[in-house]
Design a protein around this motif. Structure first.
Motif, mmCIF file in Angstrom:
data_model
loop_
_atom_site.group_PDB
_atom_site.id
_atom_site.type_symbol
_atom_site.label_atom_id
_atom_site.label_comp_id
_atom_site.label_asym_id
_atom_site.label_seq_id
_atom_site.Cartn_x
_atom_site.Cartn_y
_atom_site.Cartn_z
ATOM 1 N N LEU A 145 0.917 -1.225 0.027
ATOM 2 C CA LEU A 145 0.041 -0.124 0.030
ATOM 3 C C LEU A 145 0.886 1.395 -0.171
ATOM 4 O O LEU A 145 0.540 2.284 -0.726
ATOM 5 C CB LEU A 145 -1.118 0.009 1.140
ATOM 6 N N LEU A 146 1.939 1.295 0.678
ATOM 7 C CA LEU A 146 2.649 2.439 0.939
ATOM 8 C C LEU A 146 3.352 2.601 -0.241
ATOM 9 O O LEU A 146 3.632 3.801 -0.624
ATOM 10 C CB LEU A 146 3.850 2.249 2.255
ATOM 11 N N LEU A 147 3.870 1.482 -0.741
ATOM 12 C CA LEU A 147 4.727 1.847 -2.118
ATOM 13 C C LEU A 147 3.970 2.321 -3.296
ATOM 14 O O LEU A 147 4.136 3.195 -3.883
ATOM 15 C CB LEU A 147 5.469 0.656 -2.311
ATOM 16 N N ALA A 148 2.534 1.617 -3.340
ATOM 17 C CA ALA A 148 1.770 1.844 -4.285
ATOM 18 C C ALA A 148 1.463 3.606 -4.297
ATOM 19 O O ALA A 148 1.069 4.320 -5.248
ATOM 20 C CB ALA A 148 0.467 1.226 -4.251
ATOM 21 N N ALA A 149 1.576 4.078 -3.034
ATOM 22 C CA ALA A 149 0.854 5.585 -2.688
ATOM 23 C C ALA A 149 2.154 6.194 -2.767
ATOM 24 O O ALA A 149 2.132 7.727 -2.533
ATOM 25 C CB ALA A 149 0.522 5.607 -1.118
ATOM 26 N N GLY A 150 3.479 5.824 -3.194
ATOM 27 C CA GLY A 150 4.621 6.635 -3.229
ATOM 28 C C GLY A 150 5.753 6.895 -2.339
ATOM 29 O O GLY A 150 6.569 7.664 -2.361
ATOM 30 N N ALA A 151 5.533 5.893 -1.435
ATOM 31 C CA ALA A 151 6.616 5.657 -0.393
ATOM 32 C C ALA A 151 8.060 5.784 -1.056
ATOM 33 O O ALA A 151 8.222 4.724 -2.007
ATOM 34 C CB ALA A 151 6.272 4.788 0.545
ATOM 35 N N GLN A 152 9.079 6.334 -0.578
ATOM 36 C CA GLN A 152 10.276 6.106 -0.886
ATOM 37 C C GLN A 152 10.975 4.796 -0.702
ATOM 38 O O GLN A 152 11.221 4.766 0.503
ATOM 39 C CB GLN A 152 11.171 7.334 -0.363
ATOM 40 N N VAL A 153 11.197 4.067 -1.733
ATOM 41 C CA VAL A 153 11.713 2.611 -1.419
ATOM 42 C C VAL A 153 13.080 2.653 -0.785
ATOM 43 O O VAL A 153 13.332 1.613 -0.092
ATOM 44 C CB VAL A 153 11.662 1.814 -2.683
ATOM 45 N N ASP A 154 14.048 3.536 -0.957
ATOM 46 C CA ASP A 154 15.308 3.615 -0.216
ATOM 47 C C ASP A 154 15.460 4.817 0.774
ATOM 48 O O ASP A 154 16.541 5.140 0.879
ATOM 49 C CB ASP A 154 16.236 3.609 -1.361
ATOM 50 N N ALA A 155 14.434 4.820 1.306
ATOM 51 C CA ALA A 155 14.480 6.095 2.455
ATOM 52 C C ALA A 155 15.383 5.510 3.449
ATOM 53 O O ALA A 155 15.547 4.104 3.758
ATOM 54 C CB ALA A 155 12.994 6.569 3.109
ATOM 55 N N ARG A 156 16.286 6.550 4.126
ATOM 56 C CA ARG A 156 16.992 5.958 5.158
ATOM 57 C C ARG A 156 16.714 6.552 6.655
ATOM 58 O O ARG A 156 16.292 7.741 6.618
ATOM 59 C CB ARG A 156 18.625 6.665 4.953
#
Length: 271
Positions: free
Chosen positions: A63-74
């Motif tokens: 859900l988060l990735l589909a909504a634009g979450a930054q996949v490589d956030a640190r």
């Protein structure tokens, strides 16, 4: 673009984070639909995606990735959601993150995803990461290589996977080798495995100590190391170590294609 930052204490977590980390899919979906920023961070830079990954909440990760979450956030320690998924041992989360472009070898100065899997003994995660090209010699200033981390944690399955994939058995962290760690955790099987892959029983760390110096006199690990110090490897074993070292990370692939008896292939493959 969302630029909102959450500025609470380290222990503070916002509603989006709580829903994601606890697997409350419907609540998370509603929050997102109501305009919640999926890249909101706490004071320690932890995002909801970190929270969901660390708890192995695959549906929330999607859900988060589909909504634009930054996949490589640190986060504040440099860890990415993939690092957290490896720490949780969630194969599903790892696959989802990789499918969305997560870097398996992020340019970190801290533990890599492979380190995280090894530190927690998640052997299936280690297997997956290796198959996807994880760097076997990624180095962390505290933990050393993934092999150091696996040996320090006494995770023999992870150690075997790393060694068979071509990890350097004598890689050093301040001159301390994986064999030093094996001696410290008093695991004879681990010591024998490292030696069979070419581990140097005479290596000395910054304190001038060999692996045997970290064992109790007369204990099984001490007797094992004493045996290897006083008894050279057979020519057969030395040839195996030499060939595997020469082939490096291609060893298993090359050996399996050799036109030689299956018994020899098994021996060279440490079967």
């Amino acid at each position: 673009m969302c630029i909102h930052f959450y500025t609470g204490f380290w222990v503070d977590r916002n509603a989006l984070y709580e829903a994601a980390s606890h697997g409350h899919v419907l609540e998370l979906k509603q929050l997102i639909e109501n305009g919640a920023c999926v890249n909101v961070v706490t004071a320690d830079s932890i995002t909801p995606l970190h929270g969901a990954s660390l708890k192995g909440q695959t549906e929330c990760v999607k859900l988060l990735l589909a909504a634009g979450a930054q996949v490589d956030a640190r986060d504040i320690d440099g860890s990415t959601p993939l690092c957290d998924a490896c720490a949780s041992g969630s194969i599903e989360c790892i696959n989802v993150l990789l499918e969305h472009g997560a870097q398996i070898n992020p340019p970190l100065y801290t533990a890599s995803p492979l380190h995280e899997a090894c530190m927690r003994g998640n052997s299936e995660c280690v297997r997956l990461l290796i198959s996807q090209g994880a760097l076997l010699e990624a180095h962390d200033c505290h933990f050393g290589t993934p092999l150091h981390a696996a040996c320090a944690g006494n995770y023999i399955k992870c150690v075997k996977l790393l060694l068979n994939a071509g990890a350097k058995v004598n890689a050093a962290k301040l001159h301390e080798t994986a064999l030093h760690h094996a001696a410290k955790v008093n695991n004879v099987d681990l010591i024998e495995m490292l030696v069979e892959f070419g581990g140097n029983v005479y290596a000395r760390d910054t304190r001038g100590k060999k692996p045997i110096d970290y064992t109790r006199a007369g204990s099984p690990p001490s007797l094992c190391l004493h045996f290897y110090e006083t008894t050279p490897l057979s020519l057969q074993q030395q040839c195996r170590v030499f060939l595997r070292k020469a082939l490096g990370t291609r060893a298993l692939e090359v050996v399996s294609k050799l036109h030689i008896p299956p018994g020899i292939i098994n021996y060279l493959s440490y079967q």
